[in-house]
Design an enzyme around this catalytic site. Structure first.
Site, short mmCIF file in Angstrom:
data_model
loop_
_atom_site.label_atom_id
_atom_site.label_comp_id
_atom_site.label_asym_id
_atom_site.label_seq_id
_atom_site.Cartn_x
_atom_site.Cartn_y
_atom_site.Cartn_z
N LYS A 13 31.99 0.40 -23.25
CA LYS A 13 33.41 -0.48 -22.59
C LYS A 13 34.39 1.29 -22.89
O LYS A 13 35.17 1.16 -21.71
CB LYS A 13 33.85 -0.77 -23.82
N ARG A 133 30.14 10.81 -34.57
CA ARG A 133 31.73 9.83 -35.74
C ARG A 133 30.41 9.35 -36.80
O ARG A 133 29.42 8.43 -37.01
CB ARG A 133 31.25 8.53 -34.51
N ARG A 144 28.47 -3.08 -37.40
CA ARG A 144 29.04 -3.48 -36.33
C ARG A 144 28.66 -4.24 -35.43
O ARG A 144 29.45 -5.27 -34.92
CB ARG A 144 29.30 -2.00 -35.84
#
Ligand code: AMP
Length: 192
Positions: A13, A133, A144
């Site tokens: 994305k 991250r 997630r």
């Protein structure tokens, strides 16, 4: 062009949003980026959000909606926007629909980047190494993906029922995927 970009963590994305923003000349609005900026700035909201983000869970709907409304009224969305990372559950879908109706800027198209879950896990492991991250650890990644599958399914259904959903095969080169999305957008204007 007001576009909502849907897809699991690791579906590409962010990468596609950056490319589409240049192609379409509209800002890329990522709620994950807005939250990470608040975390980096060490604001009270950021400190609170970091704990939830590091667990791979969703930050409260009210906090994210407040940030998003502020961003959508910043004055640079006259030609539209690419929304990335929002909405992520039914409550947010309804809230966005209301907010955009109020602003007179309804969504034109919701693009879903479809990627096989096994491929997502290996992509996210690669990103954890490359970007460091703190929410890309294997355990958080699994969490997630579960959150995505459970909570985002109704979002997809909502846009499908509204006749605004374009499902795009999210596997291929970056150029191929960008071309698929732009073709879906072009189809929109020819189909009215
Ligand atoms: P992302 O960069 O979109 O993968 O978002 C990273 C993290 O930020 C997510 O795992 C959530 O903890 C939080 N987040 C981003 N967008 C939202 C949202 N729309 N609602 C709640 N939490 C969000």
């Amino acid at each position: 062009m007001r576009l909502v970009l849907l897809g699991a963590p690791g579906s590409g994305k962010g990468t596609q949003a950056t490319r589409l923003k240049d192609a379409l000349g509209v800002p890329h609005i990522s709620t994950g980026d807005l939250l990470r900026a608040a975390v980096a700035a060490g604001t009270p909201l950021g400190v609170q959000a970091k704990i939830v983000m590091d667990r791979g869970e969703l930050v409260s709907d009210d906090i994210v909606l407040g940030m998003l409304e502020e961003r959508l009224t910043a004055g640079d969305t006259g030609n539209g926007f690419i929304l990335d990372g929002y909405p992520r559950n039914s409550t947010q879908t309804g809230a966005l629909d209301e907010l955009l109706a109020r602003l007179g800027q309804p969504v034109d198209i919701a693009v879903l980047l479809d990627v096989d879950p096994e491929l997502l896990i290996s992509r996210l492991a690669g990103r954890a190494q490359a970007e460091g991250r703190s929410d890309d650890s294997p355990e958080t990644v699994r969490k997630r993906l579960n959150v995505y599958t459970e909570q985002t399914a109704p979002v997809i259904d909502f846009y499908e029922a509204a006749g605004k959903l374009a499902r795009i095969d999210g596997v291929g080169s970056m150029d191929e995927i960008t071309a698929r999305v732009l073709a879906a957008i072009a189809g929109l204007s020819t189909s009215g």
